[in-house]
Design an enzyme around this catalytic site. Structure first.
Site, mmCIF file in Angstrom:
data_model
loop_
_atom_site.group_PDB
_atom_site.id
_atom_site.type_symbol
_atom_site.label_atom_id
_atom_site.label_comp_id
_atom_site.label_asym_id
_atom_site.label_seq_id
_atom_site.Cartn_x
_atom_site.Cartn_y
_atom_site.Cartn_z
ATOM 1 N N GLU A 116 55.657 48.688 -13.485
ATOM 2 C CA GLU A 116 54.743 47.470 -12.974
ATOM 3 C C GLU A 116 53.909 47.644 -12.695
ATOM 4 O O GLU A 116 52.892 46.597 -11.925
ATOM 5 C CB GLU A 116 55.404 46.838 -12.927
ATOM 6 N N ASP A 149 54.688 42.185 -20.412
ATOM 7 C CA ASP A 149 55.045 42.157 -19.216
ATOM 8 C C ASP A 149 56.572 42.156 -19.548
ATOM 9 O O ASP A 149 57.129 40.432 -19.678
ATOM 10 C CB ASP A 149 55.088 42.129 -17.824
ATOM 11 N N ASP A 184 55.248 44.210 -5.486
ATOM 12 C CA ASP A 184 55.504 43.470 -7.036
ATOM 13 C C ASP A 184 57.116 43.389 -6.677
ATOM 14 O O ASP A 184 58.082 44.034 -6.341
ATOM 15 C CB ASP A 184 55.975 45.137 -7.418
ATOM 16 N N LYS A 209 67.695 41.362 -17.713
ATOM 17 C CA LYS A 209 67.023 42.415 -17.779
ATOM 18 C C LYS A 209 67.659 43.347 -16.264
ATOM 19 O O LYS A 209 68.561 44.932 -16.086
ATOM 20 C CB LYS A 209 65.605 42.799 -16.317
#
Length: 621
Positions: free
Chosen positions: A183, A25, A205, A87
Site C-alpha cells: 500500500e 485497495d 499509512d 481484513k
C-alpha cells in the site's frame, strides 16, 4: 467501403482496444477500485456515485448476501451475521481472532479461523471474496468489458500467510491477480507520477486495521523502496475501541450483547470522525437493558486516551529511518495514506517529527487505489511509446533463512532486500554417509529458530553417501514480485533436486511480525551469546561423534592409558556441552583435540600403509 484503422508503431491502442485492468485497495474499513482512463487514473463509482465501498458483508437467510453500505446499515441489528473489518482475520488463527473484541462466533479450523453465520461457516477469505467480487462487477460495468486482471494492494507488513489469503480471495472473486502491491508503494506511485516528484519520501499509512511506514526514493521514474516497517495489529479500529471502552466505563456497563457491542463500536467511530472536525462530540448508542445512553468526549480526552497508539506508529517511523540509514533531514516529504490520518494529531505529530507539514493534496482514502491502477495499466500492456518509463523496486519486510545444526538461523535473504530476488547458498551434511537432508525454512530477525516463524519444511533425498561435510547442497531462495517465496535444494554431484512453494498455514498471530523486529533490536546481545553457545555445542557434538567413529575403527592403536585419557576428555566435553558456558565448552573441545592428536597421526599412518600395501615403488611413481 470498409475503413482500416492505422496507427503508428508504439502508439497506444484506442480506448476500446485497451486491455482492461484495475487497481483495488482492499481495506479494513472501506475498499475501492480504480482504473486508468484517457491517460488518467480515477476511482470508479457505483450507481449512487459513491467511490468507497464499506468493507462489510452480511449473510442472510436463503443464501442472500449483501455487501457494502446496505450491509453496514444492518450491522447493529444483525451483528453476528454482518462481518466488519474482516481484513484483520485474514490468514489468522483462533487465538488471534479472540484477541479482538467482536460479536462473532469463531470456529477453529485447520489453516484459518472461520466465522459462524446463518449461511454456514465462512472463512475470512470467502468474506473478502464477496467484497472483491462486488468491486469487479462495478469495474466491469464502468469500463464496459471483462477485466484481464487486477493489482491488489496489501499492507507492507502483511506476512506470507496474509498475502496468500488475499490472492486466494481474489481467485474466488474471479479476478486474475497481476500483482500484490504494498500500500505505501502504491501511494508513492500515485504521488510520484501525478506530481513528477523526486527525492526521499516517507509514506505513513494508517488504515482501519493496519499501520505501515515505508521510506522510498523517487528518481527519474524509479520507485525504490529503501526500508519498510509497521504494525499489522494497529489501525483506526483500535482508536475506536478506546472510545468504546471509555463509553462502557462511563456508563458502568458490564457484558454487552452482540447488538449492543456493534452499536457502541459504530457510535465510537462516528465520534472519532466528529472529533477530527470539532473540539467535543458525543458517543450515543441504544443499549438493550438501559435505553439510549450518551457520553461526552473532548478532543483533548481522545488524544490522551490514544496517545500510546500514536506513539507506537512514531516509534516504527524512527526504526525504519534507522534501517534506511537516513536522517529526518534527508526526507523530502511525508505522504499521508489511510482514512485514519485525518485525525489532526497524526499530522501534527508528523510535522513536529519531520519539521515539515505532511502532503495532503491527494485524498488519503483514494491514493492507494490510484497508484495500484497505474501499476495495473502498465502490467496489462497498455504502455505506449509516449508514456513515461518508470520502474518499481519493492522490498521484503523480514529476513528469510534456513535452520542449521543447533537450532541456529542461517539468513539467505535479508530484510529490506529488493524484490523480486533470488539468493543461493551452499550447505553440507553433518554425519558420515548421510543420504537425506531435512530443510526448515524460517522468517525473522532472531538468531535462534525458536524465536522466528516457521514457514515450511521439506526433504532432499538421494544424496550419495559421503564423508561428513563432503556433500555440496545448493539451496536457492526465490521471492517473487508479490513477496511470496519458493525454495529449491540441489545436490551438486548427482543433480538430485527437491523444491517447495511456501504455502503458509495461516496460523500466525497478529503481533508476531511486528514483534520480530522489535525483539531483534532489544535482544541482539542475548542472541549473539546464544548463537555462540549453540555453535560451540555443535562443534562439540561433531568432535565427539568423529572421535567415537575413530575409536570404533582403530582403538587398537591406543594403549590402556591413552584410551582412558581420551574417554575422560570425551566425558568432560559431553558434560560441558550440556551446560550454558561457551568458554568451558571451548576449553573442553581443545582438551579433547590435543589428547587425540597422536591417535590421529597413527590412524593416518595406518591408512597410508594400507593404501600402499602390495604396491611397488614404480607403480606409485
Amino acid at each position: 467501403m470498409a475503413l482500416l484503422q492505422i496507427s503508428e508503431p508504439g502508439m497506444s491502442p484506442e480506448p476500446h482496444q485497451r486491455r482492461l485492468a484495475v487497481g483495488i485497495d482492499l481495506g479494513t474499513t472501506h475498499s475501492l477500485v480504480a482504473a486508468v482512463r484517457s491517460g488518467l487514473a480515477e476511482v470508479l463509482r457505483n450507481e449512487q456515485n459513491e467511490p468507497l465501498l464499506p468493507s462489510v458483508v452480511r449473510y442472510r437467510q436463503a443464501g442472500e448476501i449483501v455487501v457494502g453500505q446496505s450491509a453496514l446499515d444492518g450491522a447493529a441489528d444483525d451483528p453476528v451475521n454482518t462481518i466488519v473489518s474482516v481484513k484483520r482475520f485474514m490468514g489468522r488463527g483462533l487465538a488471534d481472532a479472540h484477541r479482538h473484541r467482536s460479536p462473532y462466533t469463531f470456529i477453529d479450523s485447520p489453516g484459518m479461523v472461520k466465522l459462524a453465520t446463518v449461511a454456514g461457516e465462512r472463512s475470512p477469505v470467502e468474506v473478502s471474496a464477496e467484497i472483491l467480487r462486488t468491486l469487479r462487477l462495478r469495474a466491469e460495468a464502468a469500463l464496459g468489458g471483462e477485466l484481464v486482471g487486477a493489482v491488489i494492494t496489501v499492507p507492507a507488513y502483511f506476512d506470507d500467510a496474509q498475502r496468500q489469503a488475499t490472492k486466494d480471495a481474489a481467485r474466488l472473486a474471479g479476478l486474475d491477480v497481476l500483482r500484490l502491491l504494498n500500500e505505501p508503494t502504491a501511494a508513492a506511485i500515485a504521488y510520484g507520477l501525478d506530481h513528477a516528484s523526486e527525492g526521499v519520501y516517507a509514506v505513513y499509512d494508517l488504515g482501519g486495521g493496519t499501520f505501515d511506514i515505508s521510506i522510498l526514493r523517487l528518481t527519474r521514474g524509479v520507485f525504490e523502496v529503501i526500508a519498510t516497517g509497521g504494525d499489522t495489529a494497529l489501525g483506526g479500529d483500535d482508536f475506536d475501541r478506546r472510545l468504546a471502552e471509555f463509553f462502557v466505563r462511563d456508563n458502568a456497563l458490564d457484558e454487552l450483547a452482540p447488538q449492543d457491542l456493534r452499536r457502541v463500536l459504530m457510535a465510537a467511530r462516528r465520534c472519532k470522525e466528529q472529533l477530527s472536525l470539532q473540539g467535543e462530540a458525543l458517543i450515543e448508542a441504544d443499549i438493550s437493558a438501559r435505553g439510549r445512553l450518551a457520553t461526552s468526549v473532548t478532543a483533548a480526552q481522545f488524544r490522551a486516551m490514544t496517545a500510546d497508539l500514536l506513539d507506537r506508529t512514531l516509534d516504527a517511523v524512527r526504526r525504519v529511518l534507522r534501517d534506511s540509514g537516513l536522517s529526518i533531514n534527508d526526507v523530502t516529504g511525508v505522504v499521508l495514506v489511510g482514512g485514519s490520518t485525518r485525525m489532526p494529531q497524526v499530522g501534527e505529530s508528523l510535522a513536529k517529527l519531520f519539521g515539515k507539514a505532511p502532503l495532503t493534496d491527494l485524498d488519503p482514502d483514494q491514493v492507494v487505489a490510484l497508484g495500484a491502477a497505474m501499476q495495473a495499466d502498465l502490467l496489462a500492456g497498455n504502455h505506449s511509446g509516449s508514456d513515461p518509463d518508470w520502474l518499481l523496486l519493492d522490498v521484503i519486510p523480514l529476513s528469510l533463512g534456513l535452520e542449521t545444526m543447533g537450532g541456529l538461523v542461517e539468513r539467505i535473504i535479508s530484510r529490506n532486500s529488493t524484490i523480486p530476488v533470488a539468493r543461493a547458498q551452499e550447505f553440507t551434511t553433518f554425519k558420515e554417509g548421510q543420504t537425506a537432508m531435512a530443510l526448515h525454512v524460517v522468517q525473522g530477525e532472531r538468531e535462534l529458530v525458536a524465536d522466528c516463524r516457521s514457514l515450511a519444511r521439506f526433504e532432499l533425498r538421494g544424496i550419495p553417501p559421503m564423508a561428513a561435510g563432503a556433500a555440496r547442497i545448493r539451496v536457492m531462495f526465490q521471492v517473487d514480485a508479490d513477496g511470496l517465496l519458493s525454495v529449491t535444494a540441489r545436490e551438486q554431484s548427482q543433480g538430485i533436486e527437491a523444491s517447495i512453494e511456501v504455502k503458509p498455514s495461516y496460523g500466525l498471530s497478529d503481533d508476531d511480525i511486528a514483534r520480530m523486529l522489535k525483539d531483534s533490536f532489544g535482544s541482539a546481545d542475548v542472541d549473539m551469546k546464544a548463537r555462540a553457545l549453540r555453535e560451540q555445542q555443535v562443534d562439540a557434538d561433531r568432535l565427539l561423534e568423529a572421535t567415537q567413529v575413530a575409536l570404533d575403527a582403530d582403538a587398537d592403536l591406543l594403549d590402556a592409558a591413552e584410551l582412558e585419557d581420551i574417554g575422560a576428555q570425551m566425558r568432560s566435553l559431553k558434560l560441558a556441552a550440556g551446560g550454558d558456558d561457551s568458554a568451558l565448552i571451548a576449553t573442553a573441545v581443545d582438551a579433547l583435540a590435543r589428547s587425540t592428536d597422536a591417535f590421529a597421526a597413527r590412524r593416518m599412518d595406518r591408512a597410508v600403509r594400507q593404501a600402499l600395501a602390495g604396491r611397488r615403488l614404480d607403480d606409485i611413481a
